[in-house]
Design a protein around this motif. Structure first.
Motif, PDB file in Angstrom:
ATOM      1  N   GLY A1057       0.818  -1.195   0.000  1.00  0.00           N
ATOM      2  CA  GLY A1057       0.000   0.000   0.000  1.00  0.00           C
ATOM      3  C   GLY A1057       0.856   1.250   0.000  1.00  0.00           C
ATOM      4  N   PRO A1058       0.285   2.349  -0.460  1.00  0.00           N
ATOM      5  CA  PRO A1058       1.057   3.594  -0.518  1.00  0.00           C
ATOM      6  C   PRO A1058       1.105   4.283   0.851  1.00  0.00           C
ATOM      7  CG  PRO A1058      -1.151   3.956  -1.348  1.00  0.00           C
ATOM      8  CD  PRO A1058      -1.065   2.487  -1.041  1.00  0.00           C
ATOM      9  N   LEU A1059       2.120   5.102   1.039  1.00  0.00           N
ATOM     10  CA  LEU A1059       2.278   5.911   2.235  1.00  0.00           C
ATOM     11  C   LEU A1059       2.096   7.370   1.847  1.00  0.00           C
ATOM     12  CD1 LEU A1059       5.386   4.240   3.897  1.00  0.00           C
ATOM     13  CD2 LEU A1059       3.038   4.177   4.727  1.00  0.00           C
ATOM     14  N   ALA A1060       1.078   7.979   2.402  1.00  0.00           N
ATOM     15  CA  ALA A1060       0.791   9.374   2.066  1.00  0.00           C
ATOM     16  C   ALA A1060       1.748  10.293   2.824  1.00  0.00           C
ATOM     17  CB  ALA A1060      -0.655   9.719   2.431  1.00  0.00           C
ATOM     18  N   GLY A1061       2.274  11.296   2.139  1.00  0.00           N
ATOM     19  CA  GLY A1061       3.092  12.306   2.779  1.00  0.00           C
ATOM     20  C   GLY A1061       4.580  12.017   2.814  1.00  0.00           C
ATOM     21  N   LEU A1062       4.980  10.861   2.396  1.00  0.00           N
ATOM     22  CA  LEU A1062       6.401  10.519   2.391  1.00  0.00           C
ATOM     23  C   LEU A1062       6.957  10.795   1.001  1.00  0.00           C
ATOM     24  CD1 LEU A1062       8.767   9.335   4.005  1.00  0.00           C
ATOM     25  CD2 LEU A1062       8.145   7.099   3.120  1.00  0.00           C
ATOM     26  N   GLY A1063       7.749  11.853   0.904  1.00  0.00           N
ATOM     27  CA  GLY A1063       8.313  12.224  -0.379  1.00  0.00           C
ATOM     28  C   GLY A1063       9.576  11.446  -0.672  1.00  0.00           C
ATOM     29  N   GLY A1085      14.213  13.887   5.343  1.00  0.00           N
ATOM     30  CA  GLY A1085      13.375  15.077   5.259  1.00  0.00           C
ATOM     31  C   GLY A1085      12.662  15.410   6.544  1.00  0.00           C
ATOM     32  N   GLY A1086      12.893  14.652   7.589  1.00  0.00           N
ATOM     33  CA  GLY A1086      12.245  14.911   8.854  1.00  0.00           C
ATOM     34  C   GLY A1086      11.033  14.049   9.123  1.00  0.00           C
ATOM     35  N   SER A1087      10.710  13.121   8.229  1.00  0.00           N
ATOM     36  CA  SER A1087       9.544  12.262   8.429  1.00  0.00           C
ATOM     37  C   SER A1087       9.858  11.199   9.474  1.00  0.00           C
ATOM     38  CB  SER A1087       9.138  11.588   7.109  1.00  0.00           C
ATOM     39  OG  SER A1087       8.737  12.546   6.161  1.00  0.00           O
ATOM     40  N   LEU A1088       8.896  10.990  10.370  1.00  0.00           N
ATOM     41  CA  LEU A1088       8.988   9.939  11.390  1.00  0.00           C
ATOM     42  C   LEU A1088       7.819   9.003  11.162  1.00  0.00           C
ATOM     43  CD1 LEU A1088      10.566   9.012  13.906  1.00  0.00           C
ATOM     44  CD2 LEU A1088       8.927  10.277  15.283  1.00  0.00           C
ATOM     45  N   LEU A1089       8.126   7.801  10.706  1.00  0.00           N
ATOM     46  CA  LEU A1089       7.121   6.856  10.266  1.00  0.00           C
ATOM     47  C   LEU A1089       7.001   5.714  11.261  1.00  0.00           C
ATOM     48  CD1 LEU A1089       5.187   5.862   7.969  1.00  0.00           C
ATOM     49  CD2 LEU A1089       7.172   4.659   7.028  1.00  0.00           C
ATOM     50  N   THR A1090       5.772   5.431  11.704  1.00  0.00           N
ATOM     51  CA  THR A1090       5.485   4.283  12.567  1.00  0.00           C
ATOM     52  C   THR A1090       4.677   3.282  11.768  1.00  0.00           C
ATOM     53  OG1 THR A1090       5.473   5.711  14.510  1.00  0.00           O
ATOM     54  CG2 THR A1090       4.492   3.527  14.741  1.00  0.00           C
ATOM     55  N   VAL A1091       5.184   2.057  11.623  1.00  0.00           N
ATOM     56  CA  VAL A1091       4.544   1.015  10.826  1.00  0.00           C
ATOM     57  C   VAL A1091       4.240  -0.163  11.727  1.00  0.00           C
ATOM     58  CG1 VAL A1091       4.759  -0.491   8.825  1.00  0.00           C
ATOM     59  CG2 VAL A1091       5.809   1.767   8.788  1.00  0.00           C
ATOM     60  N   SER A1092       3.007  -0.680  11.655  1.00  0.00           N
ATOM     61  CA  SER A1092       2.635  -1.872  12.420  1.00  0.00           C
ATOM     62  C   SER A1092       2.667  -3.082  11.512  1.00  0.00           C
ATOM     63  CB  SER A1092       1.249  -1.694  13.036  1.00  0.00           C
ATOM     64  OG  SER A1092       0.279  -1.493  12.022  1.00  0.00           O
ATOM     65  N   LEU A1102       9.050  16.163  11.542  1.00  0.00           N
ATOM     66  CA  LEU A1102       9.940  16.917  12.416  1.00  0.00           C
ATOM     67  C   LEU A1102      10.605  18.017  11.589  1.00  0.00           C
ATOM     68  CD1 LEU A1102      11.593  14.094  14.547  1.00  0.00           C
ATOM     69  CD2 LEU A1102       9.523  15.386  14.993  1.00  0.00           C
ATOM     70  N   PRO A1103      11.123  19.063  12.255  1.00  0.00           N
ATOM     71  CA  PRO A1103      11.624  20.222  11.502  1.00  0.00           C
ATOM     72  C   PRO A1103      12.797  19.916  10.582  1.00  0.00           C
ATOM     73  CG  PRO A1103      11.252  20.807  13.795  1.00  0.00           C
ATOM     74  CD  PRO A1103      11.099  19.324  13.709  1.00  0.00           C
ATOM     75  N   GLU A1104      13.644  18.957  10.941  1.00  0.00           N
ATOM     76  CA  GLU A1104      14.845  18.673  10.136  1.00  0.00           C
ATOM     77  C   GLU A1104      14.989  17.169   9.959  1.00  0.00           C
ATOM     78  OE1 GLU A1104      18.392  21.246  11.033  1.00  0.00           O
ATOM     79  OE2 GLU A1104      17.239  21.662  12.837  1.00  0.00           O
ATOM     80  N   GLY A1105      15.953  16.808   9.122  1.00  0.00           N
ATOM     81  CA  GLY A1105      16.209  15.402   8.875  1.00  0.00           C
ATOM     82  C   GLY A1105      16.612  14.664  10.139  1.00  0.00           C
ATOM     83  N   PHE A1122      17.487  15.267  15.570  1.00  0.00           N
ATOM     84  CA  PHE A1122      17.407  15.950  14.276  1.00  0.00           C
ATOM     85  C   PHE A1122      18.067  17.320  14.428  1.00  0.00           C
ATOM     86  CE2 PHE A1122      13.642  16.636  16.770  1.00  0.00           C
ATOM     87  CZ  PHE A1122      13.371  17.997  16.681  1.00  0.00           C
ATOM     88  N   GLY A1123      18.946  17.623  13.492  1.00  0.00           N
ATOM     89  CA  GLY A1123      19.645  18.898  13.561  1.00  0.00           C
ATOM     90  C   GLY A1123      20.415  19.023  14.859  1.00  0.00           C
ATOM     91  N   GLN A1124      20.118  20.108  15.604  1.00  0.00           N
ATOM     92  CA  GLN A1124      20.748  20.340  16.889  1.00  0.00           C
ATOM     93  C   GLN A1124      19.808  20.020  18.040  1.00  0.00           C
ATOM     94  OE1 GLN A1124      22.091  24.432  16.777  1.00  0.00           O
ATOM     95  NE2 GLN A1124      23.926  23.896  15.627  1.00  0.00           N
ATOM     96  N   ARG A1125      18.788  19.228  17.790  1.00  0.00           N
ATOM     97  CA  ARG A1125      17.767  18.970  18.798  1.00  0.00           C
ATOM     98  C   ARG A1125      17.546  17.479  18.994  1.00  0.00           C
ATOM     99  NH1 ARG A1125      14.089  23.680  18.943  1.00  0.00           N
ATOM    100  NH2 ARG A1125      14.916  25.238  17.491  1.00  0.00           N
ATOM    101  N   VAL A1126      17.030  17.169  20.157  1.00  0.00           N
ATOM    102  CA  VAL A1126      16.551  15.824  20.458  1.00  0.00           C
ATOM    103  C   VAL A1126      15.150  15.953  21.025  1.00  0.00           C
ATOM    104  CG1 VAL A1126      16.865  13.749  21.868  1.00  0.00           C
ATOM    105  CG2 VAL A1126      18.864  14.878  20.879  1.00  0.00           C
ATOM    106  N   ARG A1127      14.208  15.206  20.435  1.00  0.00           N
ATOM    107  CA  ARG A1127      12.829  15.209  20.919  1.00  0.00           C
ATOM    108  C   ARG A1127      12.540  13.834  21.516  1.00  0.00           C
ATOM    109  NH1 ARG A1127       8.378  17.570  16.975  1.00  0.00           N
ATOM    110  NH2 ARG A1127       9.716  19.392  17.420  1.00  0.00           N
ATOM    111  N   VAL A1128      11.923  13.841  22.699  1.00  0.00           N
ATOM    112  CA  VAL A1128      11.622  12.604  23.413  1.00  0.00           C
ATOM    113  C   VAL A1128      10.124  12.354  23.337  1.00  0.00           C
ATOM    114  CG1 VAL A1128      11.817  11.350  25.582  1.00  0.00           C
ATOM    115  CG2 VAL A1128      13.563  13.028  24.957  1.00  0.00           C
TER     116      VAL A1128
END
Length: 1581
Positions: A1057-1063, A1085-1092, A1102-1105, A1122-1128
């Motif tokens: 199946g296709p994934l919408a929004g993933l360039g 590109g900053g996309s965070l993909l969760t697949v089941s 996310l803002p950066e790769g 990503f970039g200079q940041r870490v998101r938890v």
């Protein structure tokens, strides 16, 4: 090394001599004629020569077998003993080996030891008329028919009268002369009875070898030519013709003078000389001249020998090979008793030669003959594999380069490289020798066709660093044509590690059978030219009953005893065991040499740590009053000034002990020890069972190595021959810590702590050894900090002392620091490191640690050269955050993997190696070699027993972590040549998935056959893959955004199946959530993909790769970088959401992260050299900063209280303790860089933003360790500066505003509005008198006046404003001089001085890289600039030209560039801090590097103090140091001796430009190299 030497190594040719660092000189003289000369040498010359030898790393020993022994007694050395001692001196001595003292006496003659049957009949016939002489002949000589042919052997009766022996010898001499006249004996036969001992010695020492290493002294009377013609002549010997002695003496002197004129010195004394009078004080001029000449000649010959050894080839290696060749020859019996076993091993090597195979092991009980077998195998190998085979033999633990492990492997690599003509191995650090060794074996197999055989005896003797298992360094598989055979002890309960050898690779040595015993007896006696009587032979064989078996050691002892049997010896049983033989020998020795001497000599050898040299043992025996009392029981000592054990008793004892002793290298010297464990055990049980006796021996040994009774100290003693106690000089060897500036006393360093501990003197050990900074520094520099740590560990087994525990941890921390420290220059480094690490602990432990700190400071202050003296602690202390440093691959770490049970840690590297550590003690378990390129992925499975690795060599390898062996190799080249990016292991189904960006390959684990393959031929290119085991599906995400689900066992497509929004984004990482059945993937590109597993997906932006994704142990937290940041994120069944209110900001691009098991702490790393520690329970508060690697940390592994960090750019891995006590850090953790850090009031107050890009400004009291105040700014703080005279804090903001905080009323802040461009204020600068302020944006500079008004500070509008217009460059550094002169540097490296008042710009010579710092001197005459390429330039501001260009960079550092600088208060010195973790001090006038110090972190800001400087770091430490620079300071001191760095200084004289910008000296200017500069245009606002 030339090819002749290489061929020599290759062919195993004989080497010139055994290695030695011993000056061993035999003294030959007539006993009564030269007593005065020998006493003078003992008292005057020997101590001077001894001190000279010590300075050159040599040991000195005199062999004067007549000193201390009374004349005309039976206590004489036998001719064989004399000749053997001369031979040993010639073989071992560096420099002179023989000294002859010839006066007016010919010397004493002895009766012959053996007489042939024909000679005996001649003598008996000629003595028929002398009944008494005939009776003596029959009584003293007995026929031995066990000798082939039979001989008459001298048998001295018990309590024999020396006069009888002399009478017999004279009768034989008369008979020999008569027989010669009648033609019954030749002249040579008769001369044998007329030569004196002195004559025999001179023939052996001078005539026999032609050796020029000799000294000869003649004493002649003034009216004497060649013969004694005046004065009192010595009486002729009875039965000798008138003047015959003198004729023999004259002939001997004439021959010596003719053959050795260069070594001869003639002294003339008055004809009325009196030998007895010469011994009175003061010494006559004659004796002083002899001593002076002896000392001068010895020094000259020693220096000549040392110079010859230093030239040309690697002498240490040649000496090593010569030693093993000589010892191997000695220990290889003429007849092999294990021919069958030898043939089996040779056959096995021949069968294995063409393919890879395992090493061969020879195991056996002590005394079974393992060493002899390997020595014989050394010769038999070339017969089996061909003459071109290169054979290397090492008897481990017996020589300098055969122990410890590091030295052994490096010497093996060097020898093999030379022998096979391979590129010479280069030094890559002390801990990488194992990897170097393994790589060389592979290279030897691939690049040569010659077989290589390595024979290593007694592997258990090796010293393995870090407590690693004894066999961990051995290769599990040997490549073709490379053979490794090692021997090891078969002890009760011992077993080889699993996987080290396979069945058939281990050869166990069984005891010899009775038939082999009979064969050995026959071979041994035939080789010795002897036989046994039938009764003796029957008695010998009865000692080994039918069916009984004998160990070779017991058999060798029995054969040695049987060899001594004469035909008239009654038959007797030989000892059945080595223990029984040892007890018999001890009883015999006590009877022959005295019970006290034997007991103490053997006890001292048994109590020594590594053995004793013969010179040391004689010194120790001379300190034992009971030994002296036994020796001088019936006679007084020979000297009134010196009391020692005579050399003869030990020489005689050693002769009888020879078969039980062995020589081995330790602490840089050739020592004597017990060659068999059985004999050592017998000595321990026979003489040292009583604790008080053992303690007594250790105390005397401790006194010797401490030097208590050296340097002329007199020790009291009560002798039986004296009526009262006497105190005499024992003339024992002095024991300084340092023999010279580069040579330490290794023997003292090794033995003294051991003996003090064994004697129970623990307090003395703590005070005088571990509490002495000179001692610990000397030991750490010369022997390595790990050696000192082992001594401390041994002491801790006897006492519970927290200070010793901290000291031990300290030296384990110093192990990587001291890798380049040498000699006394390294002591400065030790003292600096100890001060900077122990200052924290000194107040809590004033006794030991406080005393050491004070000693270190005193030592540094007393240096005659410049040095930086730490005034506070600023390096990681023992018990601090850094636990241990592990040495990995020299090419860095590419992947780090931790087993699920946390028991194993694996690190892959760029060179293809994988190192396995035991996570409990961090010992190396295995070195997994097989890959030939960078390791990209490692997975541990099978409950930590197996691992899979994939590398850029396109192979997948499976390993057994129990044995370290390679199980399977799966070669595969994926489509497009794409490397493996992921590995997945499905243990349940026995599959391993090898994933690249173009395909997925599944292989069966056990059979290594393909299961299925999914490629990009039918579908879009693959990006990411995950195996979701619970659902038995395989999920892939394609380049075009397609999500596919496959069956994980068959590879069948289940859904798509296709994934919408993933360039069109490239994958950057993924993690698997097995409990939730999900995969989370990150994209460029900053996309965070969760697949089941059911194909559902969830996409978040996310803002950066995304750089990395890290999951917590319980899968409840996810950290995305990503970039200079870490998101938890918090992860649950419903999805994921942000855990913290804001992202965690860093000062550079993030690299990796780790989450603690309790989910309370997050560890992150960025492109800087630090580990950032965040509290997740406190909303992401930065709680700590760790680091000292000097390179970006790429990998983290966390379990329990252990955090391991690794980098791609450094070979070392660090082990951290996240739970350490942080109270020793005076500053809180901060990300503030150099621009955002300020100090005032001698660094009492430190100013910095609370967080990266924070609007909060912290004022920290470093003395109190708390925040005084937190100020609010309206925007993120970009830079800080303190005007301490005006009591102001200035803060440049991102909005372009500058806030001015009065430090006395911090809330009453003033404001300088932004410039017209409203860009962030990046830089602030003040004049030295704080009269003007300069602010800088990217391309704009403003200069403002600071005036003090009645109501406070007045800051008007900018007085001057100008723009820089350089394409692609912005302002990177700024300094302000009086008179509105602005000095600024650019990111392009350009540097300018702008005079605002005259609107004139002066372009200075540009740096090659970005200007990173600018500072002016306090008098504003000088300025210093630093750049990103580690170049510092010192400028004459008035003349606008540089005076010195100073380059300094630590060679092994990844980071470059100068960070900060400051001038000393008097402007004489400039201090700089760099990214290579160094602080340097330079002389302003000369541009000379005065001091360089490694601080193991980067300096953020440095400011001068009255006597040095203070600096801040991001680790929370405050560096405060005093600069000690004696005047005048010596320019000869090498500041880089202990720092592996590059330093270049270029200086120029004269002026370049005058203040008006016009050339002042055209000639000088034309001689300099010029650089092209950008044109500078400034626009005045």
């Amino acid at each position: 090394m030339d090819f002749s030497t290489e061929a020599h190594l290759e062919q195993g040719g004989a080497f010139p001599s055994r290695p030695s660092n011993l000056v061993r000189i035999f003294i030959s003289s007539a006993p009564s004629d030269s007593a005065a000369e020998r006493d003078a040498l003992m008292e005057t010359a020997y101590p001077e020569v001894q001190a000279f030898c010590q300075k050159h790393g040599l040991m000195f020993e005199m062999i004067d077998l007549r000193w201390g022994m009374p004349a005309n007694t039976g206590h004489r050395a036998t001719p064989p003993l004399l000749l053997e001692e001369i031979r040993r001196c010639q073989a071992l001595s560096v420099g002179p080996s023989f000294v002859a003292l010839l006066g007016s006496q010919y010397g004493h003659c002895l009766a012959p030891l053996t007489i042939t049957s024909q000679e005996f009949e001649v003598f008996r016939t000629h003595l028929l008329g002398e009944p008494r002489a005939l009776q003596l002949l029959a009584r003293w000589y007995q026929k031995d028919e066990n000798v082939v042919p039979p001989l008459y052997v001298l048998q001295r009766p018990p309590q024999a009268d020396p006069a009888q022996e002399e009478s017999l010898r004279l009768a034989l001499s008369r008979a020999a002369r008569e027989a010669e006249q009648r033609g019954l004996l030749s002249r040579e036969q008769s001369q044998l009875l007329l030569k004196s001992e002195l004559h025999w010695e001179i023939e052996a020492g001078l005539f026999g070898t032609g050796d020029q290493a000799a000294l000869i002294f003649f004493r002649e009377t003034e009216d004497q030519g060649g013969a004694h013609s005046g004065g009192e002549s010595p009486p002729p010997r009875e039965g000798v013709g008138e003047g015959e002695d003198q004729q023999m003496l004259v002939a001997l002197k004439a021959k010596v003078a003719a053959l050795h004129p260069q070594q001869l010195t003639v002294h003339r004394v008055p004809c009325s000389w009196d030998p007895a009078g010469l011994r009175h004080k003061p010494q006559p001029r004659y004796l002083k001249e002899i001593c002076e000449q002896f000392v001068a000649a010895t020094k000259r010959q020693v220096l000549a020998s040392l110079g010859a050894k230093e030239g040309g080839h690697p002498c240490h290696l040649l000496q090593e090979l010569a030693y093993h060749q000589a010892v191997g020859h000695e220990r290889s019996p003429a007849h092999c008793w294990r021919q069958g076993l030898l043939d089996r091993i040779c056959l096995r090597m021949k069968q294995d030669n063409g393919h890879a195979h395992g090493p061969l092991v020879v195991r056996g009980l002590p005394g079974c003959g393992k060493t002899a077998l390997l020595c014989q195998l050394c010769q038999a190998t070339q017969t089996a594999l061909g003459l071109e085979a290169v054979v290397v033999l090492r008897l481990l633990g017996a020589s300098p380069l055969s122990c410890p492990l590091d030295r052994l492997l490096r010497s093996l690599c060097l020898q093999v490289s030379l022998a096979l003509r391979l590129p010479l191995p280069h030094a890559e650090g002390a801990g990488n020798a194992v990897l170097l060794f393994h790589r060389l074996l592979q290279q030897a197999s691939q690049e040569t066709t010659k077989p290589l055989v390595l024979l290593l005896d007694s592997v258990e003797q090796l010293g393995i660093p870090g407590g690693a298992p004894a066999y961990s360094w051995l290769p599990k598989i040997c490549p073709p044509r490379v053979h490794l055979v090692f021997s090891t002890l078969l002890a009760e309960g011992s077993a080889l590690p699993q996987g080290l050898t396979r069945p058939g690779d281990c050869f166990e040595m069984e005891p010899l059978s009775r038939e082999e015993t009979m064969q050995a007896l026959a071979q041994h006696l035939a080789a010795a030219g002897r036989t046994l009587t039938p009764a003796q032979q029957a008695s010998f064989l009865q000692s080994f009953p039918e069916g009984g078996r004998a160990l070779p050691l017991a058999l060798a002892l029995a054969l040695a005893e049987a060899r001594r049997w004469a035909s008239h010896t009654p038959p007797q049983a030989v000892p059945l065991s080595a223990v029984e033989g040892a007890h018999r020998l001890c009883a015999f020795l006590e009877q022959a040499h005295g019970p006290v001497l034997v007991k103490r000599a053997l006890s001292y050898l048994a109590c020594s740590r590594s053995g004793l040299s013969e010179a040391e043992l004689k010194d120790v025996l001379s300190l034992d009053n009971e030994v002296l009392a036994e020796i001088y029981q019936l006679r007084p000592p020979p000297s009134r000034a010196v009391l020692r054990v005579p050399p003869l008793p030990w020489a005689q004892l050693r002769q009888d002990l020879a078969q039980w002793l062995e020589e081995k290298w330790a602490d840089g010297f050739l020592l004597v020890g017990f060659g068999h464990r059985e004999f050592s055990e017998v000595v321990q049980g026979r003489y040292l069972l009583a604790p008080e006796e053992r303690a007594r021996c250790h105390l005397i040994l401790a006194d010797f190595f401490r030097g208590t009774w050296s340097w002329g100290m007199k020790k009291p003693v009560e002798l039986p021959s004296s009526s009262k106690p006497v105190s005499l000089d024992r003339k024992v060897t002095p024991q300084p810590l340092w023999f010279s500036s580069t040579k330490a006393n290794q023997r003292k360093l090794s033995e003294l702590p051991f003996h003090l501990l064994q004697a129970g003197r623990v307090e003395e050990l703590q005070r005088d050894v571990f509490g002495n900074v000179n001692w610990v520094a000397c030991k750490a520099v010369s022997s390595g900090p790990e050696s000192l740590a082992r001594d401390l560990e041994a002491c801790l087994t006897h006492t519970r002392c927290p200070e010793l525990q901290l000291l031990q941890r300290l030296f384990l921390l110093l192990q990587p620091v001291l890798s380049h420290a040498e000699g006394q220059a390294g002591v400065s480094l030790i003292c600096t490191e100890m001060l900077a690490r122990l200052r924290f602990l000194a107040p809590s432990y004033p006794g030991l640690l406080g005393s050491l700190c004070q000693q270190c400071e005193n030592w540094l202050r007393a240096r005659p050269h410049p040095v930086l003296v730490p005034l506070c602690g600023f390096l990681h202390p023992p018990g601090g955050p850094l636990r241990k440093t592990l040495t990995g691959s020299p090419n860095g770490t590419t992947v780090l993997a931790l087993s699920p049970d946390h028991r194993l840690l694996l690190a892959g590297s760029q060179d293809g190696s994988v190192i396995a550590w035991d996570s409990a003690d961090f010992s190396v378990l295995h070195l997994l070699l097989g890959h030939s390129a960078e390791v990209r992925c490692v997975r541990i499975f099978g409950r930590g027993t197996r691992a899979a690795s994939a590398a850029l060599d396109h192979t997948l390898r499976l390993w057994s972590l129990a044995s370290g062996r390679e199980e399977l190799v799966i070669p595969h080249s994926p489509a497009g040549g794409q490397p493996c990016s992921q590995l997945h292991v499905d243990e349940k189904n026995g599959l391993v998935y090898w994933v690249s960006s173009s395909e997925v390959n599944a292989w069966h684990l056990e059979a290594a056959v393909p299961a299925f393959r999914i490629s990009t031929e039918a579908l879009d290119g693959w990006l990411l893959t995950a195996i979701l085991v619970p659902r038995l599906v395989l999920v892939t995400v394609s380049e075009q955004g397609s999500l596919c689900v496959w069956h994980s066992r068959t590879g069948q497509l289940l859904s798509k199946g296709p994934l919408a929004g993933l360039g069109e984004e490239a994958p950057t990482g993924s993690v698997l959530l097995p409990k939730l059945g999900r995969m989370v993937a990150g994209f460029s590109g900053g996309s965070l993909l969760t697949v089941s597993s059911d194909g559902k997906s969830l996409l978040e932006k996310l803002p950066e790769g995304i750089v990395f994704l890290v999951l917590s142990e319980d899968e409840s937290l996810l950290a995305a970088g990503f970039g200079q940041r870490v998101r938890v994120f918090s992860v649950d069944m419903k999805g994921s959401h942000c855990l913290l209110a804001s992202d965690l900001m860093h000062d550079g691009e993030v690299r990796t992260a780790a989450i603690s098991a309790d989910n309370a702490t997050l560890f992150t790393s960025s492109c800087a050299e630090y580990i950032w520690v965040w509290s997740l329970s406190k909303q992401g508060l930065l709680t700590d900063v760790l680091g000292d690697t000097g390179a970006p940390i790429m990998h983290l592994a966390l379990w329990g209280s252990n955090l391991v960090s690794a980098s791609l750019h450094t070979p070392c891995l660090r082990v951290w303790d996240p739970d350490y006590d942080r109270r020793h850090k005076p500053l809180p953790p901060s990300m503030a860089g150099p621009r955002c850090t300020a100090l005032s009031h001698q660094a009492k107050y430190v100013y910095f933003p609370q967080d990266h890009e924070s609007c909060k400004l912290v004022i920290w009291d470093a003395e109190e360790g708390r925040a005084c105040e937190i100020l609010d700014a309206s925007a993120p703080v970009q830079c800080l500066e303190v005007a301490e005279r005006r009591n102001l804090l200035l803060a440049g903001l991102a909005t372009g505003t500058v806030l001015v905080f009065p430090l006395e009323a911090r809330q009453d802040a003033g404001c300088i509005p932004p410039a017209e461009n409203q860009k962030p204020v990046n830089l602030l600068a003040l004049t030295q008198h704080e009269e003007q302020l300069a602010t800088a944006c990217d391309d704009l500079v403003q200069v403002l006046d600071l005036e003090q008004g009645e109501s406070g500070l007045l800051i008007s509008c900018p007085t001057y404003t100008f723009y820089t217009q350089i394409p692609g460059a912005t302002i990177s550094s700024l300094a302000l001089l009086a008179g509105y002169r602005v000095l600024y540097g650019m990111t392009s490296g350009a540097l300018f001085l702008y005079d605002c008042a005259q609107a004139q710009v002066f372009p200075l010579e540009a740096h090659g890289h970005q200007i990173t710092c600018l500072e002016t001197s306090h008098g504003e005459k000088w300025a210093v600039s630093g750049s990103a390429d580690s170049l510092r330039c010192l400028w004459d501001v008035e003349l606008c030209h540089w005076t010195h260009k100073m380059f300094f960079h630590k060679q092994d550092s990844f980071c470059h560039g100068v960070v900060c600088a400051c001038f000393s208060k008097d402007d004489r010195y400039v201090f700089t801090g760099s990214l290579d973790q160094s602080i340097t001090a330079w002389d302003v006038s000369q541009g000379v590097l005065l001091a360089a110090q490694l601080v193991h972190t980067s300096i953020m800001r440095i400011v001068p103090t009255a006597d040095g400087f203070v600096a801040t770091t991001r680790l929370g430490y405050l560096i405060r140091e005093r600069f000690h620079c004696p005047q005048p300071s010596t320019s000869l001191h090498d500041q880089l001796r202990n720092v592996k760095a590059t330093c270049r200084v270029t200086s120029q004289e004269g002026a370049w430009r005058d203040p008006g910008g016009h050339p002042r000296d055209q000639e000088n200017a034309s001689d300099r190299q010029t650089q092209k500069k950008f044109s500078q245009i400034c626009r005045i606002v």
